[in-house]
Motif scaffolding. Structure first.
Motif, PDB file in Angstrom:
ATOM      1  N   ALA A 132      48.670  39.860  44.978  1.00 56.91           N
ATOM      2  CA  ALA A 132      47.289  40.190  44.622  1.00 56.91           C
ATOM      3  C   ALA A 132      47.126  40.347  43.117  1.00 56.91           C
ATOM      4  CB  ALA A 132      46.858  41.466  45.341  1.00 56.91           C
ATOM      5  N   ALA A 133      48.129  40.913  42.463  1.00 62.03           N
ATOM      6  CA  ALA A 133      48.073  41.059  41.003  1.00 62.03           C
ATOM      7  C   ALA A 133      48.048  39.692  40.321  1.00 62.03           C
ATOM      8  CB  ALA A 133      49.270  41.868  40.517  1.00 62.03           C
ATOM      9  N   TYR A 154      47.275  36.740  41.590  1.00 59.34           N
ATOM     10  CA  TYR A 154      46.148  35.899  41.998  1.00 59.34           C
ATOM     11  C   TYR A 154      44.783  36.511  41.726  1.00 59.34           C
ATOM     12  CZ  TYR A 154      49.037  32.389  44.272  1.00 59.34           C
ATOM     13  OH  TYR A 154      49.922  31.379  44.516  1.00 59.34           O
ATOM     14  N   GLY A 155      44.716  37.606  41.009  1.00 54.14           N
ATOM     15  CA  GLY A 155      43.399  38.144  40.699  1.00 54.14           C
ATOM     16  C   GLY A 155      43.387  39.459  39.961  1.00 54.14           C
ATOM     17  N   GLY A 156      44.224  40.394  40.383  1.00 49.08           N
ATOM     18  CA  GLY A 156      44.173  41.724  39.795  1.00 49.08           C
ATOM     19  C   GLY A 156      44.412  41.744  38.297  1.00 49.08           C
ATOM     20  N   ASN A 157      45.424  40.996  37.852  1.00 53.69           N
ATOM     21  CA  ASN A 157      45.741  40.996  36.422  1.00 53.69           C
ATOM     22  C   ASN A 157      44.637  40.338  35.601  1.00 53.69           C
ATOM     23  OD1 ASN A 157      48.178  42.216  37.085  1.00 53.69           O
ATOM     24  ND2 ASN A 157      49.297  40.282  37.149  1.00 53.69           N
ATOM     25  N   ALA A 158      44.076  39.257  36.119  1.00 53.44           N
ATOM     26  CA  ALA A 158      42.976  38.593  35.412  1.00 53.44           C
ATOM     27  C   ALA A 158      41.771  39.528  35.313  1.00 53.44           C
ATOM     28  CB  ALA A 158      42.599  37.303  36.127  1.00 53.44           C
ATOM     29  N   CYS A 159      41.490  40.262  36.387  1.00 56.92           N
ATOM     30  CA  CYS A 159      40.369  41.206  36.357  1.00 56.92           C
ATOM     31  C   CYS A 159      40.577  42.280  35.292  1.00 56.92           C
ATOM     32  CB  CYS A 159      40.188  41.849  37.726  1.00 56.92           C
ATOM     33  SG  CYS A 159      39.489  40.747  38.970  1.00 56.92           S
ATOM     34  N   THR A 160      41.809  42.731  35.149  1.00 58.05           N
ATOM     35  CA  THR A 160      42.114  43.760  34.154  1.00 58.05           C
ATOM     36  C   THR A 160      42.019  43.212  32.730  1.00 58.05           C
ATOM     37  OG1 THR A 160      43.563  44.945  35.676  1.00 58.05           O
ATOM     38  CG2 THR A 160      43.878  45.361  33.334  1.00 58.05           C
ATOM     39  N   VAL A 161      42.702  42.085  32.476  1.00 61.67           N
ATOM     40  CA  VAL A 161      42.759  41.538  31.117  1.00 61.67           C
ATOM     41  C   VAL A 161      41.384  41.086  30.641  1.00 61.67           C
ATOM     42  CG1 VAL A 161      43.682  39.653  29.706  1.00 61.67           C
ATOM     43  CG2 VAL A 161      45.188  40.897  31.276  1.00 61.67           C
ATOM     44  N   TYR A 162      40.633  40.417  31.520  1.00 64.33           N
ATOM     45  CA  TYR A 162      39.340  39.850  31.122  1.00 64.33           C
ATOM     46  C   TYR A 162      38.157  40.733  31.515  1.00 64.33           C
ATOM     47  CZ  TYR A 162      41.906  35.624  29.986  1.00 64.33           C
ATOM     48  OH  TYR A 162      42.782  34.719  29.424  1.00 64.33           O
ATOM     49  N   ALA A 217      55.922  33.289  47.289  1.00 68.23           N
ATOM     50  CA  ALA A 217      55.927  33.532  48.742  1.00 68.23           C
ATOM     51  C   ALA A 217      56.702  34.777  49.145  1.00 68.23           C
ATOM     52  CB  ALA A 217      56.474  32.314  49.468  1.00 68.23           C
ATOM     53  N   THR A 218      57.748  35.106  48.402  1.00 65.94           N
ATOM     54  CA  THR A 218      58.576  36.254  48.788  1.00 65.94           C
ATOM     55  C   THR A 218      58.116  37.564  48.166  1.00 65.94           C
ATOM     56  OG1 THR A 218      60.136  35.860  46.973  1.00 65.94           O
ATOM     57  CG2 THR A 218      60.589  34.752  49.077  1.00 65.94           C
ATOM     58  N   LEU A 219      57.070  37.527  47.357  1.00 65.33           N
ATOM     59  CA  LEU A 219      56.562  38.751  46.734  1.00 65.33           C
ATOM     60  C   LEU A 219      55.769  39.571  47.744  1.00 65.33           C
ATOM     61  CD1 LEU A 219      55.308  37.367  43.295  1.00 65.33           C
ATOM     62  CD2 LEU A 219      57.535  38.365  43.830  1.00 65.33           C
ATOM     63  N   MET A 265      42.479  39.714  50.045  1.00 69.49           N
ATOM     64  CA  MET A 265      42.966  39.651  48.655  1.00 69.49           C
ATOM     65  C   MET A 265      42.035  38.778  47.814  1.00 69.49           C
ATOM     66  SD  MET A 265      46.702  38.409  47.249  1.00 69.49           S
ATOM     67  CE  MET A 265      46.546  36.738  47.887  1.00 69.49           C
ATOM     68  N   MET A 266      41.508  39.349  46.737  1.00 68.92           N
ATOM     69  CA  MET A 266      40.634  38.614  45.831  1.00 68.92           C
ATOM     70  C   MET A 266      41.445  37.612  45.014  1.00 68.92           C
ATOM     71  SD  MET A 266      38.243  40.285  42.900  1.00 68.92           S
ATOM     72  CE  MET A 266      39.639  41.215  42.273  1.00 68.92           C
ATOM     73  N   ARG A 267      40.979  36.380  44.967  1.00 72.35           N
ATOM     74  CA  ARG A 267      41.736  35.329  44.286  1.00 72.35           C
ATOM     75  C   ARG A 267      40.926  34.772  43.111  1.00 72.35           C
ATOM     76  NH1 ARG A 267      46.024  32.858  47.375  1.00 72.35           N
ATOM     77  NH2 ARG A 267      45.412  30.766  46.757  1.00 72.35           N
ATOM     78  N   ILE A 268      41.549  34.793  41.925  1.00 72.81           N
ATOM     79  CA  ILE A 268      40.927  34.309  40.693  1.00 72.81           C
ATOM     80  C   ILE A 268      41.779  33.187  40.114  1.00 72.81           C
ATOM     81  CG2 ILE A 268      40.343  34.904  38.296  1.00 72.81           C
ATOM     82  CD1 ILE A 268      38.429  36.202  40.157  1.00 72.81           C
ATOM     83  N   ASP A 269      41.153  32.092  39.761  1.00 71.85           N
ATOM     84  CA  ASP A 269      41.815  31.031  38.997  1.00 71.85           C
ATOM     85  C   ASP A 269      41.564  31.350  37.520  1.00 71.85           C
ATOM     86  OD1 ASP A 269      42.559  28.753  37.605  1.00 71.85           O
ATOM     87  OD2 ASP A 269      41.649  27.358  39.024  1.00 71.85           O
ATOM     88  N   SER A 270      42.604  31.726  36.804  1.00 69.00           N
ATOM     89  CA  SER A 270      42.431  32.227  35.432  1.00 69.00           C
ATOM     90  C   SER A 270      42.292  31.129  34.389  1.00 69.00           C
ATOM     91  CB  SER A 270      43.618  33.123  35.056  1.00 69.00           C
ATOM     92  OG  SER A 270      44.788  32.351  34.823  1.00 69.00           O
TER      93      SER A 270
END
Length: 285
Positions: free
Chosen positions: A262-263, A265-273, A254-256, A1-6
């Protein structure tokens, strides 16, 4: 899982440029640069970051972009520009850069944030940014979330991002915050950064674990598709020594499912930015 600090910052500290850093923030009164953050990112398995402005200066934006070019972990920059400038287009052309994906202003520090959000020149500037597909990040406190909703309703031609949960009043509880921010969450072009809670003023006795209901509320109203993890480093260093944003967000998510995590911790940031795909290697963090 790709992890991005937004959401993270770098600066070379000078009192005149970073006036918001008060005397009780001694840990921030120093140069804070990529080499200081790198080990922390490795410890938490973060492969990329979004570097965000911390003072109202086009000079800082140019410096952040230069720094980003030299720093393999920075994938995008949110800078600053004078939105009310008659020469805004020329200023945007002057600082245009492949890594510049958005802009922000510290609205919370304005004498009248409500007046700033309603200013016709500012709003014309934001429309110009959206026409050029720049993300705009909204930095306000809970006191001006109503005005932030009105602002966001006017600017629906590109992505907006609410920083730091909109800085809730933690003394009023998560249910109150949820009610405040729900109209903003109803706007599908608005995302929210899961950042900053640890350094908001807390009632006596409130622990980091007591902040988890805010994450639960955010998940309910924004959904996993419009939330992004952000550390707010180095501001997060103001939290207690045994508290950090990485562990707090991991508890909250934790329960997701793996895909939902993944969204956030990275997926959403990749999409928005519009981040470029990461070439993940053992040394690229």
């Amino acid at each position: 899982m790709m992890r991005i600090d937004s959401h993270q910052h770098f600066w070379r500290y000078t009192p005149q440029d970073y006036r918001w850093i008060s005397d009780d923030m001694a840990v921030l009164k120093q140069d804070l640069l990529p080499e200081t953050l790198r080990l922390t990112l490795q410890r938490h398995d973060i492969q990329g970051t979004i570097l965000v402005q911390a003072c109202s200066s086009a000079g800082e934006t140019r410096w952040l972009l230069e720094l980003a070019e030299q720093t393999d972990v920075v994938r995008a920059v949110t800078g600053w520009v004078d939105l009310s400038s008659p020469g805004l287009q020329q200023e945007l052309e002057a600082i245009s850069h492949p890594l510049l994906r958005g802009f922000r202003h510290q609205i919370q520090d304005e004498t009248s944030p409500a007046q700033w959000l309603a200013d016709p020149a500012i709003n014309a500037g934001v429309r110009q940014l959206q026409r050029q597909e720049y993300v705009y990040e909204i930095l306000v406190t809970h006191r001006h979330l109503t005005e932030a909703v009105q602002f966001a309703e006017r600017h629906d031609q590109y992505s907006l991002v609410l920083d730091h949960f909109g800085k809730p009043d933690l003394s009023l509880g998560a249910a109150h915050w949820k009610q405040q921010v729900a109209p903003l969450a109803a706007l599908k072009h608005v995302s929210c950064k899961l950042s900053g809670l640890l350094t908001e003023p807390r009632p006596a006795g409130m622990s980091a674990r007591d902040l988890l209901p805010y994450f639960e509320a955010a998940l309910e109203i924004f959904g996993t598709e419009r939330l992004m993890f952000g550390s707010d480093w180095p501001v997060c260093l103001l939290a207690d020594a045994d508290e950090n944003p990485w562990d707090l967000c991991e508890q909250a998510t934790a329960t997701l499912s793996i895909d939902e995590q993944a969204a956030i911790y990275g997926g959403n940031a990749c999409t928005v930015y519009r981040l470029q795909p990461l070439a993940i290697t053992g040394n690229d963090s």
